[in-house]
Design a protein around this motif. Structure first.
Motif, PDB file in Angstrom:
ATOM      1  N   ILE A  11       1.626  15.160  -4.325  1.00 50.49           N
ATOM      2  CA  ILE A  11       1.228  15.144  -5.731  1.00 50.49           C
ATOM      3  C   ILE A  11       2.139  16.050  -6.539  1.00 50.49           C
ATOM      4  O   ILE A  11       2.425  15.777  -7.712  1.00 50.49           O
TER       5      ILE A  11
ATOM      6  N   GLY B 195      -5.751  13.834  -9.004  1.00 52.39           N
ATOM      7  CA  GLY B 195      -4.329  13.540  -9.060  1.00 52.39           C
ATOM      8  C   GLY B 195      -3.953  12.772 -10.309  1.00 52.39           C
ATOM      9  O   GLY B 195      -2.984  13.106 -11.009  1.00 52.39           O
TER      10      GLY B 195
ATOM     11  N   LEU C 164       2.142   7.933  -8.962  1.00 57.00           N
ATOM     12  CA  LEU C 164       1.212   7.991  -7.832  1.00 57.00           C
ATOM     13  C   LEU C 164       1.546   6.931  -6.784  1.00 57.00           C
ATOM     14  O   LEU C 164       1.533   7.202  -5.581  1.00 57.00           O
TER      15      LEU C 164
END
Length: 257
Positions: free
Chosen positions: A78, A28, A54
């Motif tokens: 994500i 990610g 994030l």
């Protein structure tokens, strides 16, 4: 972090697709960092922007895991983090809440409302219209690929009402959604008093959608039933105000024309 993009910025648009399409082996953090570097940020700025995005989607604890190991909900988050990481002025989102649990949906909608409040344009394409009830300023309804209506939900609803002949009967009864742990019993009592055209139980049987021709009598009877039957009512709301209800009215009128 909100980056001040210049006129020469490569893109001011953030996009969240419905389908997944991640580079193989990416984490990610790696995905967002690489994306921001493509947008012209240096390494430190890209790291900061990735970390911020994030955290906003509560993915900090899995940031360094490969995306291939993510759950469906994590993959959806994500994609949203990817879409917002460069602080775009326009967000285009295709089914952005697909696969999210209620807590994650609330998080995502609050985030999108924050972008809108800050002046960004947020465009959402969805088949789940109730998701837009508290989010959309304007809607565009499509039916079989054709434009059915566009504008503010209240304006479309008023236009539908105004389009009736003076002596026309109301297009439909008022619809009311009631959340109640003993919804079958409530429905039976309402039918006993001849106050509803129909009543449909929701899937969890802890709520019902009822249509009534006499809203005043319906709500008075509901108050009495709460008292006499000791029913625990968790919520009552007019279903006709929802985006779904207005969409159905638009389609019904258009196909009946």
């Amino acid at each position: 972090m909100r980056t001040a993009w210049s006129a020469s910025s490569p893109s001011r648009i953030g996009y969240c697709p419905q389908v997944d399409g991640f580079p193989p082996g990416m984490t990610g953090r790696g995905l967002l960092t690489a994306f921001l570097k493509v947008h012209g940020l240096d390494a430190a700025e890209a790291d900061e922007g990735a970390a911020t995005a994030l955290e906003r989607l509560q993915l900090g604890s899995v940031a360094d895991r490969r995306i291939a190991t993510y759950s469906k909900g994590m993959r959806q988050r994500i994609k949203l983090a990817w879409a917002i990481s460069h602080e775009p002025e326009v967000l285009i989102l295709d089914e952005p809440l697909n696969g999210l649990d209620p807590e994650a949906r609330a998080l995502a909608m609050a985030l999108l409302r924050g972008f809108a409040d800050a002046g960004a344009h947020v465009l959402i394409s969805t088949h789940i219209l109730h998701e837009l009830d508290d989010a959309a300023d304007r809607v565009v309804f499509l039916d079989a690929g054709y434009l059915a209506a566009a504008g503010e939900v209240a304006g479309i609803r008023d236009a539908l009402a105004g389009g009736q002949a003076p002596d026309a009967q109301p297009r439909q009864a008022m619809q009311v959604r009631v959340r109640c742990q003993d919804a079958p019993k409530l429905a039976a009592r309402l039918f006993d008093q001849d106050l509803v055209r129909f009543a449909t139980l929701e899937e969890d049987r802890a709520g019902l959608l009822a249509a009534t021709d006499d809203a005043d009598a319906f709500f008075l009877a509901l108050n009495d039933l709460v008292r006499t039957e000791r029913l625990a009512i968790e919520g009552v709301e007019p279903a006709d105000e929802s985006v779904q209800a207005v969409f159905e009215a638009v389609i019904e009128q258009g196909r009946g024309a």
